[in-house]
Design an enzyme around this catalytic site. Structure first.
Site, short mmCIF file in Angstrom:
data_model
loop_
_atom_site.label_atom_id
_atom_site.label_comp_id
_atom_site.label_asym_id
_atom_site.label_seq_id
_atom_site.Cartn_x
_atom_site.Cartn_y
_atom_site.Cartn_z
N GLY A 239 0.77 -1.24 0.00
CA GLY A 239 0.00 0.00 0.00
C GLY A 239 0.80 1.28 0.00
O GLY A 239 0.21 2.35 -0.18
N GLU A 273 4.20 -6.58 2.03
CA GLU A 273 3.86 -7.01 0.66
C GLU A 273 3.87 -5.82 -0.30
O GLU A 273 2.86 -5.53 -0.94
CB GLU A 273 2.46 -7.64 0.66
CG GLU A 273 2.31 -8.83 1.59
CD GLU A 273 0.86 -9.31 1.72
OE1 GLU A 273 0.66 -10.47 2.09
OE2 GLU A 273 -0.07 -8.53 1.44
N PRO A 274 4.97 -5.11 -0.41
CA PRO A 274 4.97 -3.92 -1.27
C PRO A 274 5.03 -4.28 -2.74
O PRO A 274 5.67 -5.25 -3.14
CB PRO A 274 6.26 -3.21 -0.85
CG PRO A 274 7.18 -4.32 -0.43
CD PRO A 274 6.29 -5.38 0.19
N GLY A 275 4.33 -3.51 -3.54
CA GLY A 275 4.39 -3.68 -5.00
C GLY A 275 4.65 -2.35 -5.65
O GLY A 275 5.74 -2.07 -6.15
N ARG A 276 3.65 -1.48 -5.58
CA ARG A 276 3.73 -0.19 -6.28
C ARG A 276 4.98 0.61 -5.88
O ARG A 276 5.61 1.23 -6.72
CB ARG A 276 2.47 0.61 -5.93
CG ARG A 276 2.30 1.86 -6.75
CD ARG A 276 1.16 2.73 -6.22
NE ARG A 276 -0.01 2.01 -5.86
CZ ARG A 276 -1.12 1.91 -6.62
NH1 ARG A 276 -1.16 2.50 -7.80
NH2 ARG A 276 -2.16 1.25 -6.19
N TYR A 316 -9.68 4.21 -12.53
CA TYR A 316 -9.65 4.90 -11.22
C TYR A 316 -9.54 6.41 -11.35
O TYR A 316 -9.25 7.08 -10.35
CB TYR A 316 -8.43 4.44 -10.40
CG TYR A 316 -8.15 2.97 -10.40
CD1 TYR A 316 -9.04 2.06 -9.82
CD2 TYR A 316 -6.98 2.46 -10.95
CE1 TYR A 316 -8.75 0.70 -9.79
CE2 TYR A 316 -6.69 1.11 -10.94
CZ TYR A 316 -7.58 0.23 -10.36
OH TYR A 316 -7.30 -1.10 -10.34
N CYS A 354 -11.97 1.80 -29.16
CA CYS A 354 -13.32 2.31 -29.43
C CYS A 354 -14.13 2.46 -28.15
O CYS A 354 -15.11 1.72 -27.94
CB CYS A 354 -14.03 1.37 -30.39
SG CYS A 354 -13.24 1.36 -31.97
N GLU A 355 -13.74 3.33 -27.28
CA GLU A 355 -14.50 3.66 -26.08
C GLU A 355 -14.20 5.11 -25.72
O GLU A 355 -13.02 5.52 -25.77
CB GLU A 355 -14.05 2.79 -24.89
CG GLU A 355 -14.27 1.33 -25.09
CD GLU A 355 -14.91 0.63 -23.90
OE1 GLU A 355 -15.46 1.32 -23.00
OE2 GLU A 355 -14.87 -0.60 -23.88
N TYR A 383 0.86 -1.97 -12.03
CA TYR A 383 -0.52 -2.15 -12.49
C TYR A 383 -0.71 -1.56 -13.89
O TYR A 383 -1.80 -1.10 -14.25
CB TYR A 383 -1.52 -1.53 -11.50
CG TYR A 383 -1.32 -2.03 -10.09
CD1 TYR A 383 -1.68 -3.33 -9.74
CD2 TYR A 383 -0.74 -1.22 -9.11
CE1 TYR A 383 -1.48 -3.79 -8.44
CE2 TYR A 383 -0.53 -1.69 -7.81
CZ TYR A 383 -0.91 -2.97 -7.49
OH TYR A 383 -0.70 -3.45 -6.22
N1 LLP Z 1 -1.04 -7.13 -0.51
C1 LLP Z 1 -2.35 -7.28 -0.80
C2 LLP Z 1 -3.14 -8.21 -0.02
C3 LLP Z 1 -2.93 -6.54 -1.84
O1 LLP Z 1 -4.22 -6.68 -2.10
C4 LLP Z 1 -2.13 -5.63 -2.58
C5 LLP Z 1 -2.70 -4.86 -3.68
C6 LLP Z 1 -0.76 -5.52 -2.25
C7 LLP Z 1 -0.26 -6.27 -1.20
C8 LLP Z 1 0.17 -4.59 -2.99
O2 LLP Z 1 -0.18 -3.26 -2.80
P1 LLP Z 1 0.80 -2.09 -3.27
O3 LLP Z 1 2.02 -2.14 -2.42
O4 LLP Z 1 1.14 -2.28 -4.71
O5 LLP Z 1 0.03 -0.85 -3.04
N2 LLP Z 1 -4.82 -1.85 -9.56
C9 LLP Z 1 -4.83 -0.83 -8.54
C10 LLP Z 1 -4.23 -1.30 -7.24
C11 LLP Z 1 -4.85 -2.56 -6.70
C12 LLP Z 1 -4.18 -3.03 -5.45
C13 LLP Z 1 -4.55 -4.44 -5.18
N3 LLP Z 1 -3.92 -4.97 -4.03
C14 LLP Z 1 -4.12 0.40 -9.06
O6 LLP Z 1 -3.66 0.40 -10.21
O7 LLP Z 1 -4.02 1.40 -8.36
#
Ligand code: LLP
Length: 426
Positions: A239, A273-276, A316, A354-355, A383
């Protein structure tokens, strides 16, 4: 910090001019900076070092094997959310012992696959799921390590579609009833509740939700322990937000400041659990202008990236900085991309799909653009490709990794043949 900079008015990734990449690999093109990826992972590892966390890169954010492997080689585990992501994590070389398995709808086949690969932790979100895991564990002669994913019922903090810790969303176990639920499984020999999991939403631009999550979690952990559960893992999810506009995001250290003391007090192992945070600003989407036109009082820049390549603006209303790859004299990328600068033109940057909802940006002030110009859409590493589709018969973009002066393809552009490959011949 990232490694995308303008040198002599041309956008570079490290030492590589972006036009050279567009020339070689075509557009639309995702460009990733290896140095930025590792820098962001290291930032998290350093900030949380006092508690020696297990940092599980969230595969859903960008599952490309080269990126996942880079994370694994950098010491990360993986957060997976499906059998397909588990497959990817394993292919990237991640041992099961560093994989956490999330997701509200794990199927029996996925649960079996997780056992077969000895995943570290199941993040459990419902009573039905726990029953299924217990039944499969019994049949396989196994015991599952489980973290209860709790919805801590916090105030809204991000877009409604990505807020996961407000009441009424599908995620997690209700904080008001989780203890009754936990009581029922104290003596189950096939599931060991060893952890608490919360993922508060994404992207989060303040430490406040984490502060509140820690307070609520601490109370819960004590009560779970009093029930007889040996809680020794606290998974705080992902997050952490990034800069989409200018400098709105917080450093990892700011989150660590509120999370680390709570973890130390709890005596738990921290999982993140970092991603973004890791991949968001490490990637950009390069596209080429096909046409421009004026219609209905608007100026449209029609370029070759579309909602099938980057759906975030459509889905979003997300803001991504966009600027020409060749920045003409007199047109410096503004501090605030929504402000009109002399000579700029207010545009909608749209794609060929086409949207009416197919856009990358609306009402954006850009220098005058002509057919053939290259555009960069920034902060597209998270994402972006992960949510790309073939809608409108569009092959998915190529992905390239840059490191210093080197670049190499990490996913080839799809072909028309790829579009029909899984269909049964007729
Ligand atoms: N852990 C869990 C349980 C999650 O559901 C998520 C993201 C993460 C970790 C990773 O979160 P991050 O660190 O990347 O914020 N598609 C949307 C975001 C959806 C997030 C889904 N869950 C976007 O493009 O903003």
């Amino acid at each position: 910090m990232d490694h995308f900079t303008y040198k002599n008015r041309t956008l570079h990734c490290d030492d590589v001019p972006v036009p050279a990449l567009a020339e070689k690999y075509g557009t639309p093109l995702y460009v990733y900076s290896r140095k930025t990826l590792t820098h962001h992972l290291k930032q998290i590892q350093a900030a949380f070092k006092p508690v020696d966390p297990l940092v599980c890169y969230s595969i859903k954010t960008n599952g490309n094997l080269h990126i996942a492997r880079l994370m694994v080689e950098g010491g990360a585990g993986c957060d997976v959310t499906s059998g397909g992501e588990l497959f990817r994590a394993l292919k990237a070389g991640c041992p099961g012992s560093k994989i956490v398995f999330a997701g509200a709808g794990k199927t029996d086949a996925e649960i079996r696959m997780a056992f077969e690969n000895d995943v570290f932790l199941f993040n459990v979100e419902s009573e039905g799921e726990l029953d299924a895991i217990a039944a499969i564990a019994r049949a396989m002669g196994r015991t599952a390590n489980v973290a209860l994913r709790v919805n801590p019922d916090l105030p809204p903090k991000t877009h409604a579609k990505t807020d996961t810790s407000v009441k009424g969303v599908k995620f997690g176990l209700d904080i008001d009833t989780v203890l009754e639920f936990a009581q029922k499984v104290v003596k189950n020999p096939h599931v060991k509740v060893i952890g608490l999991h919360m993922h508060l939403g994404s992207p989060i631009l303040s430490v406040e939700p984490y502060r509140q999550g820690i307070v609520k979690g601490m109370v819960l952990i004590e009560k779970l322990r009093a029930q007889g559960h040996g809680i020794n893992v606290w998974n705080m999810g992902g997050g952490f937000g990034i800069h989409y506009k200018k400098n709105e995001a917080l450093p990892a250290a700011a989150f660590a400041e509120v999370i680390v003391p709570g973890i130390q007090e709890s005596g738990c192992k921290l999982v993140l659990e970092p991603g973004r945070f890791i991949v968001g600003n490490a990637g950009l989407l390069v596209s080429r202008v096909i046409y421009t036109k004026d219609s209905g009082g608007k100026h449209f820049v029609i370029q070759d990236a579309a909602m099938n390549d980057l759906i975030r603006p459509t889905l979003y209303d997300s803001f991504h900085r966009i600027w020409p790859v060749a920045s003409l004299p007199g047109f410096d990328a503004p501090e605030d991309f929504q402000v009109e600068n002399a000579g700029t033109v207010k545009c909608d940057v749209v794609g060929p799909v086409c949207e009416s909802g197919d856009f990358l940006a609306k009402d954006r002030y850009l220098p005058p653009l002509v057919r053939g110009d290259l555009l960069a859409t920034f902060s597209a590493g998270a994402y972006g490709m992960a949510m790309a589709s073939n809608y409108n018969g569009r092959p998915r973009a190529a992905e390239v990794m840059v490191d210093g002066g080197q670049h190499h393809l990490i996913r080839r552009r799809e072909t028309f043949e790829d579009l029909i490959r899984p269909e049964i011949e007729c």
